[in-house]
Design a protein around this motif. Structure first.
Motif, PDB file in Angstrom:
ATOM      1  N   THR A 250      83.463  95.435  43.362  1.00  0.00           N
ATOM      2  CA  THR A 250      82.188  95.871  42.791  1.00  0.00           C
ATOM      3  C   THR A 250      81.170  96.013  43.913  1.00  0.00           C
ATOM      4  OG1 THR A 250      80.913  93.817  42.419  1.00  0.00           O
ATOM      5  CG2 THR A 250      82.737  94.277  40.887  1.00  0.00           C
ATOM      6  N   GLY A 251      80.074  96.690  43.593  1.00  0.00           N
ATOM      7  CA  GLY A 251      78.998  96.844  44.565  1.00  0.00           C
ATOM      8  C   GLY A 251      78.034  95.672  44.585  1.00  0.00           C
ATOM      9  N   GLY A 252      78.358  94.598  43.852  1.00  0.00           N
ATOM     10  CA  GLY A 252      77.545  93.395  43.913  1.00  0.00           C
ATOM     11  C   GLY A 252      76.184  93.494  43.263  1.00  0.00           C
ATOM     12  N   VAL A 253      76.035  94.398  42.272  1.00  0.00           N
ATOM     13  CA  VAL A 253      74.756  94.521  41.591  1.00  0.00           C
ATOM     14  C   VAL A 253      74.949  94.241  40.102  1.00  0.00           C
ATOM     15  CG1 VAL A 253      73.746  96.130  43.237  1.00  0.00           C
ATOM     16  CG2 VAL A 253      75.088  97.028  41.331  1.00  0.00           C
ATOM     17  N   GLU A 254      73.842  94.077  39.397  1.00  0.00           N
ATOM     18  CA  GLU A 254      73.891  93.785  37.972  1.00  0.00           C
ATOM     19  C   GLU A 254      74.264  95.044  37.195  1.00  0.00           C
ATOM     20  OE1 GLU A 254      69.900  92.622  37.776  1.00  0.00           O
ATOM     21  OE2 GLU A 254      70.217  90.588  38.513  1.00  0.00           O
ATOM     22  N   GLY A 255      74.400  94.871  35.886  1.00  0.00           N
ATOM     23  CA  GLY A 255      74.677  96.013  35.033  1.00  0.00           C
ATOM     24  C   GLY A 255      76.169  96.251  34.882  1.00  0.00           C
ATOM     25  N   PRO A 282      75.154  94.137  51.245  1.00  0.00           N
ATOM     26  CA  PRO A 282      74.650  94.188  52.618  1.00  0.00           C
ATOM     27  C   PRO A 282      74.475  92.785  53.197  1.00  0.00           C
ATOM     28  CG  PRO A 282      73.341  95.587  51.169  1.00  0.00           C
ATOM     29  CD  PRO A 282      74.215  94.753  50.293  1.00  0.00           C
ATOM     30  N   GLU A 283      74.478  92.711  54.504  1.00  0.00           N
ATOM     31  CA  GLU A 283      74.251  91.442  55.180  1.00  0.00           C
ATOM     32  C   GLU A 283      72.906  90.845  54.735  1.00  0.00           C
ATOM     33  OE1 GLU A 283      76.264  89.861  57.061  1.00  0.00           O
ATOM     34  OE2 GLU A 283      77.791  91.382  57.540  1.00  0.00           O
ATOM     35  N   GLY A 284      72.907  89.530  54.508  1.00  0.00           N
ATOM     36  CA  GLY A 284      71.679  88.837  54.153  1.00  0.00           C
ATOM     37  C   GLY A 284      71.434  88.703  52.665  1.00  0.00           C
ATOM     38  N   GLU A 285      72.204  89.395  51.833  1.00  0.00           N
ATOM     39  CA  GLU A 285      72.033  89.270  50.388  1.00  0.00           C
ATOM     40  C   GLU A 285      72.678  87.979  49.888  1.00  0.00           C
ATOM     41  OE1 GLU A 285      70.408  91.216  48.219  1.00  0.00           O
ATOM     42  OE2 GLU A 285      69.725  92.583  49.798  1.00  0.00           O
ATOM     43  N   GLU A 286      72.289  87.551  48.700  1.00  0.00           N
ATOM     44  CA  GLU A 286      72.808  86.312  48.123  1.00  0.00           C
ATOM     45  C   GLU A 286      74.184  86.547  47.519  1.00  0.00           C
ATOM     46  OE1 GLU A 286      71.587  82.949  44.739  1.00  0.00           O
ATOM     47  OE2 GLU A 286      70.255  84.634  45.196  1.00  0.00           O
ATOM     48  N   ALA A 287      75.097  85.610  47.767  1.00  0.00           N
ATOM     49  CA  ALA A 287      76.451  85.722  47.225  1.00  0.00           C
ATOM     50  C   ALA A 287      76.441  85.495  45.718  1.00  0.00           C
ATOM     51  CB  ALA A 287      77.370  84.713  47.896  1.00  0.00           C
ATOM     52  N   TRP A 288      77.410  86.112  45.033  1.00  0.00           N
ATOM     53  CA  TRP A 288      77.528  85.949  43.589  1.00  0.00           C
ATOM     54  C   TRP A 288      78.154  84.608  43.251  1.00  0.00           C
ATOM     55  CZ3 TRP A 288      75.798  88.614  39.410  1.00  0.00           C
ATOM     56  CH2 TRP A 288      75.191  89.857  39.666  1.00  0.00           C
ATOM     57  N   ALA A 296      78.759  93.859  54.203  1.00  0.00           N
ATOM     58  CA  ALA A 296      78.950  95.018  55.065  1.00  0.00           C
ATOM     59  C   ALA A 296      77.703  95.885  55.035  1.00  0.00           C
ATOM     60  CB  ALA A 296      80.165  95.837  54.610  1.00  0.00           C
ATOM     61  N   GLY A 297      77.269  96.340  56.202  1.00  0.00           N
ATOM     62  CA  GLY A 297      76.111  97.219  56.265  1.00  0.00           C
ATOM     63  C   GLY A 297      74.807  96.462  56.309  1.00  0.00           C
ATOM     64  N   ALA A 298      73.784  97.164  56.789  1.00  0.00           N
ATOM     65  CA  ALA A 298      72.463  96.553  56.920  1.00  0.00           C
ATOM     66  C   ALA A 298      71.625  96.712  55.664  1.00  0.00           C
ATOM     67  CB  ALA A 298      71.722  97.156  58.113  1.00  0.00           C
ATOM     68  N   ASP A 299      71.967  97.665  54.808  1.00  0.00           N
ATOM     69  CA  ASP A 299      71.212  97.903  53.581  1.00  0.00           C
ATOM     70  C   ASP A 299      72.148  98.495  52.540  1.00  0.00           C
ATOM     71  OD1 ASP A 299      71.523 100.647  54.268  1.00  0.00           O
ATOM     72  OD2 ASP A 299      69.588 100.659  55.310  1.00  0.00           O
ATOM     73  N   MET A 300      71.596  98.795  51.358  1.00  0.00           N
ATOM     74  CA  MET A 300      72.435  99.283  50.267  1.00  0.00           C
ATOM     75  C   MET A 300      73.021 100.660  50.557  1.00  0.00           C
ATOM     76  SD  MET A 300      72.630  96.871  48.051  1.00  0.00           S
ATOM     77  CE  MET A 300      73.188  97.610  46.515  1.00  0.00           C
ATOM     78  N   THR A 301      72.312 101.481  51.308  1.00  0.00           N
ATOM     79  CA  THR A 301      72.841 102.799  51.650  1.00  0.00           C
ATOM     80  C   THR A 301      74.105 102.661  52.489  1.00  0.00           C
ATOM     81  OG1 THR A 301      70.615 103.738  51.611  1.00  0.00           O
ATOM     82  CG2 THR A 301      72.306 105.004  52.736  1.00  0.00           C
ATOM     83  N   GLU A 302      74.050 101.810  53.505  1.00  0.00           N
ATOM     84  CA  GLU A 302      75.231 101.599  54.341  1.00  0.00           C
ATOM     85  C   GLU A 302      76.344 100.918  53.551  1.00  0.00           C
ATOM     86  OE1 GLU A 302      74.330  99.643  57.994  1.00  0.00           O
ATOM     87  OE2 GLU A 302      72.930 101.207  58.666  1.00  0.00           O
ATOM     88  N   ARG A 303      75.979  99.988  52.686  1.00  0.00           N
ATOM     89  CA  ARG A 303      76.997  99.335  51.857  1.00  0.00           C
ATOM     90  C   ARG A 303      77.729 100.340  50.988  1.00  0.00           C
ATOM     91  NH1 ARG A 303      77.840  99.649  46.844  1.00  0.00           N
ATOM     92  NH2 ARG A 303      75.910  98.750  46.057  1.00  0.00           N
ATOM     93  N   ARG A 304      77.000 101.328  50.446  1.00  0.00           N
ATOM     94  CA  ARG A 304      77.649 102.349  49.620  1.00  0.00           C
ATOM     95  C   ARG A 304      78.663 103.153  50.426  1.00  0.00           C
ATOM     96  NH1 ARG A 304      72.558 102.355  47.143  1.00  0.00           N
ATOM     97  NH2 ARG A 304      71.672 103.933  48.530  1.00  0.00           N
TER      98      ARG A 304
END
Length: 394
Positions: A250-255, A282-288, A296-304
């Motif tokens: 998953t992309g690690g987001v809600e919904g 992305p790096e620095g986000e909270e784990a589920w 992976a990636g510095a932001d959501m765009t790179e993560r995608r």
């Protein structure tokens, strides 16, 4: 219905907390209820008093927190929070309340024993002197529960509102990224090739940490737009869990991603299987709090960009421009994207313009796009499509 569900969840949580809390305090000092409260129940049994007062002294507190929390979670144009996404913060609030109530009760007991706080008024005259200390301990514990419940409720509301703001920014970033992705050359594969070296390396790094087996990645919205989507996703997760050895990404987001992921995780655990759920953030986000979170990636765009390279099969439910960006990256790297067209959003747009993948039978494909399909039928068709694509790419 989601707003009502949030309110009812808060009321139920408050009542459950109150019953457990009062079972303890009624045994510390039953006079706190028989003398310190109106004679509503006509009994001095601590169990019955804990049950009764645990309900009538807390339901209204749950309502007072639940209504504004529902507004904070659902009102406005920001991506909305669901009932399921609020279970964790509400449970955390209850845990904080319990710890604070226990600590306050202990402090109240110690202070009362030392004579630093005393009971006064008619209750003090009615109670034997030896019952003053436990009465004050109960009073401090109950007061702490109310104080930290309401104060903590405000904190939860602020956190929820801020999370919706972050989701809105992510959605906005996805819109810009998708537009740039399409407009650079008009060709998704050229855009990926132009900047893909680093993303390919990140994808290989992530792949090295994943267990062997077929992979399916979930794409979709951070909220549920279609009335049936939440039920459809829950059923998809249950059925996907039955595919032996499957690794779910998953992309690690809600919904959408969370609904499928949690259902998949729960079904795997209940059947005694290894969960094999992985979230990419992305790096620095909270784990589920379930599955394993990879970064992976510095932001959501790179993560995608990275997520779009991690699987040969993607399943899309609803979705906006950012999910469309992921789908473009996946298609550019030879993956099959299966849209549940009936769910609307980008999935409907993609279903309308793409041809049926050869591996998917025509009946399953038609069911995915039909507005007449039930959530069960759509989920079953999605699993048939996923299984066929997994078999054809293995």
């Amino acid at each position: 219905m989601q707003s009502l569900g949030i309110v009812l969840m808060c009321v139920a949580a408050a009542v459950c907390y109150g019953i457990v809390h009062d079972q303890v305090t009624a045994r510390v000092c039953v006079e706190y209820f028989t003398v310190g409260h109106p004679p509503v129940f006509g009994t001095d049994d601590p169990t019955l008093l804990g049950l009764g007062w645990g309900v009538i002294a807390t339901w209204w507190a749950g309502l007072l927190v639940g209504i504004p929390l529902a507004l904070v979670a659902r009102a406005g144009s920001r991506p909305r929070r669901t009932v399921g996404s609020l279970v964790r913060p509400v449970a955390g609030l209850l845990a904080v309340m319990a710890v604070c109530a226990f600590a306050a009760g202990v402090v109240g007991w110690l202070l009362a024993s030392a004579g630093l706080v005393v009971l006064v008024g008619p209750i003090a005259q009615e109670l034997p002197a030896e019952r003053h200390v436990p009465f004050l301990a109960d009073l401090w514990a109950h007061s702490a529960s109310y104080f930290f419940g309401f104060a903590g409720g405000v904190v939860v509301m602020v956190m929820v509102w801020r999370s919706r703001g972050r989701a809105a920014r992510v959605q906005s970033t996805g819109l810009d990224a998708a537009a740039d992705h399409r407009s650079t050359t008009g060709n998704a594969s050229l855009s990926s090739a132009a900047t893909g070296g680093g993303f390919d390396q990140e994808a290989r790094r992530i792949e090295a940490t994943l267990p062997p087996g077929p992979r399916v990645a979930i794409l979709g919205s951070t909220d549920f737009w279609h009335a049936d989507s939440e039920r459809t996703c829950a059923r998809i997760g249950q059925l996907l869990a039955g595919i032996r050895g499957l690794v779910l990404l998953t992309g690690g987001v809600e919904g959408i991603g969370e609904a499928v992921g949690r259902s998949f995780f729960r079904a795997r655990c209940e059947s005694g299987q290894e969960p094999r759920v992985y979230h990419v953030l992305p790096e620095g986000e909270e784990a589920w709090d379930y599955g394993e979170t990879l970064f992976a990636g510095a932001d959501m765009t790179e993560r995608r960009e990275v997520l779009g390279r991690l699987s040969k099969v993607f399943l899309m439910v609803e979705g906006g421009p950012r999910a469309g960006h992921e789908a473009d990256v996946a298609a550019a790297h030879g993956a099959v994207v299966i849209p549940v067209g009936r769910s609307g959003g980008h999935a409907a747009a993609l279903f309308g313009k793409m041809s049926r993948p050869p591996a998917i039978d025509s009946d399953a494909w038609a069911t995915l796009g039909s507005n007449q399909s039930t959530p069960e039928e759509a989920a079953t068709a999605a699993i048939r499509a996923v299984q066929a694509c997994v078999d054809s790419t293995s």
